[in-house]
Design a protein around this motif. Structure first.
Motif, PDB file in Angstrom:
ATOM      1  N   GLU A  37      30.994  56.416  41.618  1.00 16.21           N
ATOM      2  CA  GLU A  37      30.746  57.690  40.408  1.00 16.21           C
ATOM      3  C   GLU A  37      31.215  56.978  38.745  1.00 16.21           C
ATOM      4  OE1 GLU A  37      31.672  61.801  39.916  1.00 16.21           O
ATOM      5  OE2 GLU A  37      30.760  61.882  41.966  1.00 16.21           O
ATOM      6  N   ARG A  38      32.012  56.299  38.493  1.00 13.10           N
ATOM      7  CA  ARG A  38      32.467  55.613  37.778  1.00 13.10           C
ATOM      8  C   ARG A  38      31.895  54.288  37.403  1.00 13.10           C
ATOM      9  NH1 ARG A  38      37.819  56.249  39.228  1.00 13.10           N
ATOM     10  NH2 ARG A  38      37.778  54.406  40.306  1.00 13.10           N
ATOM     11  N   SER A  39      31.430  53.550  38.878  1.00 10.53           N
ATOM     12  CA  SER A  39      30.423  52.314  38.840  1.00 10.53           C
ATOM     13  C   SER A  39      29.112  52.519  38.278  1.00 10.53           C
ATOM     14  CB  SER A  39      30.493  52.009  40.258  1.00 10.53           C
ATOM     15  OG  SER A  39      29.669  52.472  41.205  1.00 10.53           O
ATOM     16  N   ILE A  40      28.741  53.817  38.199  1.00  7.82           N
ATOM     17  CA  ILE A  40      27.545  54.021  37.872  1.00  7.82           C
ATOM     18  C   ILE A  40      27.259  54.494  35.973  1.00  7.82           C
ATOM     19  CG2 ILE A  40      25.862  54.634  40.108  1.00  7.82           C
ATOM     20  CD1 ILE A  40      26.390  57.383  39.307  1.00  7.82           C
ATOM     21  N   LYS A  41      28.393  54.905  35.549  1.00 11.39           N
ATOM     22  CA  LYS A  41      28.120  55.638  34.664  1.00 11.39           C
ATOM     23  C   LYS A  41      28.011  54.990  32.936  1.00 11.39           C
ATOM     24  CE  LYS A  41      32.160  58.120  31.202  1.00 11.39           C
ATOM     25  NZ  LYS A  41      33.092  58.672  31.485  1.00 11.39           N
ATOM     26  N   ILE A  65      20.387  42.633  35.918  1.00 14.27           N
ATOM     27  CA  ILE A  65      21.400  42.154  36.145  1.00 14.27           C
ATOM     28  C   ILE A  65      22.417  43.238  35.602  1.00 14.27           C
ATOM     29  CG2 ILE A  65      22.645  42.321  33.726  1.00 14.27           C
ATOM     30  CD1 ILE A  65      21.181  39.678  33.855  1.00 14.27           C
ATOM     31  N   TYR A  66      21.991  44.681  35.958  1.00 22.09           N
ATOM     32  CA  TYR A  66      23.002  45.877  36.874  1.00 22.09           C
ATOM     33  C   TYR A  66      23.935  45.585  38.362  1.00 22.09           C
ATOM     34  CZ  TYR A  66      22.932  49.099  32.178  1.00 22.09           C
ATOM     35  OH  TYR A  66      22.919  49.481  31.229  1.00 22.09           O
ATOM     36  N   SER A  67      23.135  45.251  38.911  1.00 24.32           N
ATOM     37  CA  SER A  67      23.679  44.536  39.737  1.00 24.32           C
ATOM     38  C   SER A  67      24.303  43.430  40.460  1.00 24.32           C
ATOM     39  CB  SER A  67      22.156  44.535  41.095  1.00 24.32           C
ATOM     40  OG  SER A  67      22.819  44.142  42.207  1.00 24.32           O
ATOM     41  N   ILE A  68      23.977  42.815  39.233  1.00 26.07           N
ATOM     42  CA  ILE A  68      24.533  41.531  39.396  1.00 26.07           C
ATOM     43  C   ILE A  68      26.040  41.835  38.677  1.00 26.07           C
ATOM     44  CG2 ILE A  68      25.675  39.123  38.545  1.00 26.07           C
ATOM     45  CD1 ILE A  68      21.867  38.438  38.489  1.00 26.07           C
ATOM     46  N   VAL A  69      26.317  42.445  37.290  1.00 22.43           N
ATOM     47  CA  VAL A  69      27.549  43.057  36.947  1.00 22.43           C
ATOM     48  C   VAL A  69      27.957  43.895  38.000  1.00 22.43           C
ATOM     49  CG1 VAL A  69      28.112  44.579  34.882  1.00 22.43           C
ATOM     50  CG2 VAL A  69      26.632  42.714  34.946  1.00 22.43           C
ATOM     51  N   GLU A  70      27.465  44.513  38.662  1.00 23.35           N
ATOM     52  CA  GLU A  70      28.825  45.751  39.315  1.00 23.35           C
ATOM     53  C   GLU A  70      28.774  45.189  40.440  1.00 23.35           C
ATOM     54  OE1 GLU A  70      30.025  48.436  38.604  1.00 23.35           O
ATOM     55  OE2 GLU A  70      28.757  48.267  36.511  1.00 23.35           O
ATOM     56  N   THR A  71      28.401  44.205  41.285  1.00 20.68           N
ATOM     57  CA  THR A  71      29.026  43.493  42.552  1.00 20.68           C
ATOM     58  C   THR A  71      29.619  42.259  41.688  1.00 20.68           C
ATOM     59  OG1 THR A  71      26.696  43.214  42.791  1.00 20.68           O
ATOM     60  CG2 THR A  71      28.400  42.212  44.257  1.00 20.68           C
ATOM     61  N   ALA A  72      29.605  41.693  40.562  1.00 19.22           N
ATOM     62  CA  ALA A  72      31.180  40.682  40.156  1.00 19.22           C
ATOM     63  C   ALA A  72      32.038  41.695  40.129  1.00 19.22           C
ATOM     64  CB  ALA A  72      30.886  40.236  38.579  1.00 19.22           C
ATOM     65  N   LYS A  73      32.331  42.736  39.157  1.00 20.97           N
ATOM     66  CA  LYS A  73      33.912  43.558  39.005  1.00 20.97           C
ATOM     67  C   LYS A  73      33.783  44.382  40.588  1.00 20.97           C
ATOM     68  CE  LYS A  73      31.959  45.998  35.050  1.00 20.97           C
ATOM     69  NZ  LYS A  73      31.430  47.492  34.878  1.00 20.97           N
ATOM     70  N   ALA A  74      33.210  44.214  41.605  1.00 20.40           N
ATOM     71  CA  ALA A  74      33.592  44.690  42.636  1.00 20.40           C
ATOM     72  C   ALA A  74      34.052  44.148  43.891  1.00 20.40           C
ATOM     73  CB  ALA A  74      32.386  45.527  43.446  1.00 20.40           C
ATOM     74  N   ASN A  75      34.078  42.386  43.407  1.00 20.63           N
ATOM     75  CA  ASN A  75      34.295  41.650  44.041  1.00 20.63           C
ATOM     76  C   ASN A  75      35.533  40.734  42.927  1.00 20.63           C
ATOM     77  OD1 ASN A  75      33.265  40.799  46.086  1.00 20.63           O
ATOM     78  ND2 ASN A  75      31.279  40.960  44.931  1.00 20.63           N
ATOM     79  N   GLY A  76      36.438  41.068  42.282  1.00 23.87           N
ATOM     80  CA  GLY A  76      37.551  41.124  41.154  1.00 23.87           C
ATOM     81  C   GLY A  76      37.537  39.830  40.343  1.00 23.87           C
ATOM     82  N   LEU A  77      35.875  40.078  39.671  1.00 24.87           N
ATOM     83  CA  LEU A  77      35.490  38.782  38.738  1.00 24.87           C
ATOM     84  C   LEU A  77      35.508  39.687  37.233  1.00 24.87           C
ATOM     85  CD1 LEU A  77      32.519  37.325  40.479  1.00 24.87           C
ATOM     86  CD2 LEU A  77      34.919  36.719  40.392  1.00 24.87           C
ATOM     87  N   TYR A  82      31.618  35.775  34.493  1.00 22.79           N
ATOM     88  CA  TYR A  82      30.321  34.988  36.024  1.00 22.79           C
ATOM     89  C   TYR A  82      29.112  34.727  35.339  1.00 22.79           C
ATOM     90  CZ  TYR A  82      28.825  35.734  40.475  1.00 22.79           C
ATOM     91  OH  TYR A  82      28.058  35.983  41.556  1.00 22.79           O
ATOM     92  N   LEU A  83      28.727  35.771  34.396  1.00 20.34           N
ATOM     93  CA  LEU A  83      27.400  35.480  34.072  1.00 20.34           C
ATOM     94  C   LEU A  83      26.986  34.042  33.458  1.00 20.34           C
ATOM     95  CD1 LEU A  83      26.363  39.212  32.865  1.00 20.34           C
ATOM     96  CD2 LEU A  83      25.108  37.659  34.905  1.00 20.34           C
ATOM     97  N   GLN A  84      27.922  33.907  32.684  1.00 22.17           N
ATOM     98  CA  GLN A  84      28.229  32.517  32.298  1.00 22.17           C
ATOM     99  C   GLN A  84      27.586  31.652  32.939  1.00 22.17           C
ATOM    100  OE1 GLN A  84      31.040  32.434  28.684  1.00 22.17           O
ATOM    101  NE2 GLN A  84      30.609  29.862  29.075  1.00 22.17           N
ATOM    102  N   TYR A  85      29.036  31.083  33.841  1.00 17.82           N
ATOM    103  CA  TYR A  85      28.681  30.974  35.168  1.00 17.82           C
ATOM    104  C   TYR A  85      27.730  30.487  35.747  1.00 17.82           C
ATOM    105  CZ  TYR A  85      30.292  28.588  39.187  1.00 17.82           C
ATOM    106  OH  TYR A  85      30.914  27.417  40.835  1.00 17.82           O
ATOM    107  N   LEU A  86      27.161  31.251  36.004  1.00 18.39           N
ATOM    108  CA  LEU A  86      25.760  31.647  36.486  1.00 18.39           C
ATOM    109  C   LEU A  86      24.568  31.107  35.820  1.00 18.39           C
ATOM    110  CD1 LEU A  86      25.687  35.569  38.227  1.00 18.39           C
ATOM    111  CD2 LEU A  86      25.667  32.510  39.063  1.00 18.39           C
TER     112      LEU A  86
END
Length: 121
Positions: A37-41, A65-77, A82-86
């Motif tokens: 629930e926090r991740s979709i807030k 973009i939301y998918s990339i950001v939330e997946t990055a968060k879930a993986n401790g990034l 991470y987006l800048q790196y990509l």
């Protein structure tokens, strides 16, 4: 009394007993869905902003973009780094469709620089 608040709570508990037992038998399961629930807030809060994604292409771009950001968060990034790196690495790929090259840029890849990580390993 069955219709009292306590009676309703007990009825609810007995109706959910099987699910509670599954939770108790597998320690990997979380007792609530607060994390999801926090991740979709941010998505829920930004719902009115999506009115400006007035084309299917714009909506798809926002979802990506939301998918990339939330997946990055879930993986401790750190999503920003991470987006800048990509954005720096993706244009330099000789073959952007190469799965092996893309897997090195995935949020769970061990080859990502430590600066992208929230906690260095």
């Amino acid at each position: 009394m069955p219709k009292s608040l306590l009676g309703t709570a007990i009825t609810y508990c007995t109706n959910q007993w099987e699910k509670l037992n599954v939770f108790l038998q597998d320690g990997r399961l979380e007792i609530d869905n607060n994390r999801s629930e926090r991740s979709i807030k941010p998505v829920v809060i930004g719902r009115k902003n999506f009115l400006f994604s007035n084309t299917p292409r714009g909506a798809k771009a926002s979802a990506n973009i939301y998918s990339i950001v939330e997946t990055a968060k879930a993986n401790g990034l750190k999503p920003h780094l991470y987006l800048q790196y990509l954005f720096e690495r993706l244009p330099q790929l000789p073959n952007p469709a190469d799965p092996e090259a893309l897997s090195k840029l995935a949020p769970w890849s061990a080859s990502l620089p430590l600066i992208c990580r929230v906690y260095s390993k």
